[in-house]
Design an enzyme around this catalytic site. Sequence first.
Site, short mmCIF file in Angstrom:
data_model
loop_
_atom_site.label_atom_id
_atom_site.label_comp_id
_atom_site.label_asym_id
_atom_site.label_seq_id
_atom_site.Cartn_x
_atom_site.Cartn_y
_atom_site.Cartn_z
N ASP A 1 -4.02 4.73 5.14
CA ASP A 1 -3.10 5.23 4.13
C ASP A 1 -3.29 6.72 3.83
O ASP A 1 -4.25 7.35 4.29
CB ASP A 1 -3.25 4.40 2.84
CG ASP A 1 -4.71 4.19 2.43
OD1 ASP A 1 -5.59 4.88 2.96
OD2 ASP A 1 -4.96 3.32 1.57
N ASN B 1 -8.36 -4.41 -7.95
CA ASN B 1 -7.33 -5.44 -8.21
C ASN B 1 -6.99 -6.21 -6.93
O ASN B 1 -5.99 -6.91 -6.87
CB ASN B 1 -6.07 -4.80 -8.81
CG ASN B 1 -5.47 -3.74 -7.88
OD1 ASN B 1 -5.93 -3.56 -6.76
ND2 ASN B 1 -4.45 -3.05 -8.35
N HIS C 1 -6.39 -4.82 -3.96
CA HIS C 1 -5.52 -4.15 -2.98
C HIS C 1 -6.29 -3.82 -1.71
O HIS C 1 -7.50 -3.61 -1.73
CB HIS C 1 -4.80 -2.93 -3.58
CG HIS C 1 -5.62 -1.71 -3.83
ND1 HIS C 1 -5.75 -1.14 -5.08
CD2 HIS C 1 -6.33 -0.93 -3.00
CE1 HIS C 1 -6.50 -0.06 -4.99
NE2 HIS C 1 -6.87 0.09 -3.73
N GLU D 1 -0.57 -2.98 -3.16
CA GLU D 1 -0.88 -3.39 -4.52
C GLU D 1 -0.43 -4.83 -4.79
O GLU D 1 0.42 -5.36 -4.05
CB GLU D 1 -0.16 -2.45 -5.50
CG GLU D 1 -0.62 -0.99 -5.41
CD GLU D 1 -1.93 -0.72 -6.15
OE1 GLU D 1 -2.76 -1.65 -6.29
OE2 GLU D 1 -2.14 0.42 -6.57
C1 GLP Z 1 -8.36 3.27 -2.42
C2 GLP Z 1 -7.97 3.16 -0.95
C3 GLP Z 1 -8.37 1.82 -0.38
C4 GLP Z 1 -9.81 1.52 -0.75
C5 GLP Z 1 -9.93 1.40 -2.24
C6 GLP Z 1 -11.33 1.02 -2.71
O1 GLP Z 1 -7.37 2.88 -3.29
N1 GLP Z 1 -6.59 3.37 -0.71
O2 GLP Z 1 -8.18 1.84 1.02
O3 GLP Z 1 -10.23 0.35 -0.12
O4 GLP Z 1 -9.56 2.65 -2.81
O5 GLP Z 1 -12.10 2.17 -2.87
P1 GLP Z 1 -13.66 2.20 -3.05
O6 GLP Z 1 -14.22 1.88 -1.73
O7 GLP Z 1 -13.96 3.61 -3.46
O8 GLP Z 1 -14.00 1.21 -4.09
#
Ligand code: GLP
Length: 240
Positions: free
Chosen positions: A67, A135, A137, A142
Site C-alpha cells: 500500500d 482493528n 486491517h 479497513e
Molecule cells: C499500517 C499499514 C499496514 C500495517 C499496519 C500495522 O496501517 N498500512 O500494512 O500492517 O499499519 O502497523 P504496525 O506494524 O506498525 O502495528
Amino acid sequence: MRIYRGKDYKDMSRKAANILSAQVILKPSCVIGLATGSSPLGVYKQLIEWFIKGDVDFSEVTTINLDEYKGLEPENPQSYRYFMNDNFFGHINIRPENTNVPEGLAPEAEECARYDRVIRQAGGIDMQLLGLGRNGHIGFNEPGGAFDKDTHCVTLTDSTIEANMRFFEKAEDVPRQAYTMGIRSIMQARRIVVLASGEDKAAIVKEAFFGPITPQVPASVLQLHNNVTLVGDEAALSMM
Ligand code: GLP
C-alpha cells in the site's frame, strides 16, 4: 495455519526473516509482497545483516508492496516508498526497478489498474508479508470492505489515522486516503506470513485467527488461505 512463537520482538523478527530468506534461497527470482509499519522493521534489519554477511542475495528478487498513502510523493519521508528505500531497499542488492510500491500521486483508476497488472505480470506473489492493524486491517483494507477487491483506493478509519499519527507531526498531516492491494490480491499470494508483536495486538490476533470470518475483521479472511504462517512474540500471542 502454522504458528511460530518468538520470545520477544527480536526473536520473532529473526524467525520471520528465516522464512523469507528460505524463500529467496529456494527461488532466487521469487516475488515477495512487503509491508510497512513497525512490525516488519526487525525482519528487514535481520535480512540486511544476512545480506551483508553474504548469506542471502536479492539480485533477482521482485518486491510488491501492499500500500501507499494517496497524495504523497515518493520523496516524502512519510511515504511508504521512502520507508521501504530507507529501511530495506537502500541496504540490499535488489534492483530498484524490481521494487514496486503504489504511486501516491498517480490518478486513482489508472494506478489501481496498473498495480494489478504489475502483480499479474510478475506471475503472482510467492510470499506475502503482512502486519495487522489494531482493528484487524491488512494492507489498508479497513473493516467492512468487501473480500473480493483487487487494488483500490480506501478512506482510512479514525482508528488507523490515530494509530499512524505517531509517524506524523500532527493528526491533520496523516493522509485520509490510500491505495492498497485488496483482500483478493492478498489471498492470491501462494504463502502468507503474518507478523504480530506486542500486547496491544493480542486481542486482534485472537479475533482474527480464532473468531468468526467476517469483513468486520479483514484479517479473519486469512483463515481461508491454505498456507498462512503467524509469527508472533509472547505478548501478541498471549491470548491464544
Ligand atoms: C499500517 C499499514 C499496514 C500495517 C499496519 C500495522 O496501517 N498500512 O500494512 O500492517 O499499519 O502497523 P504496525 O506494524 O506498525 O502495528
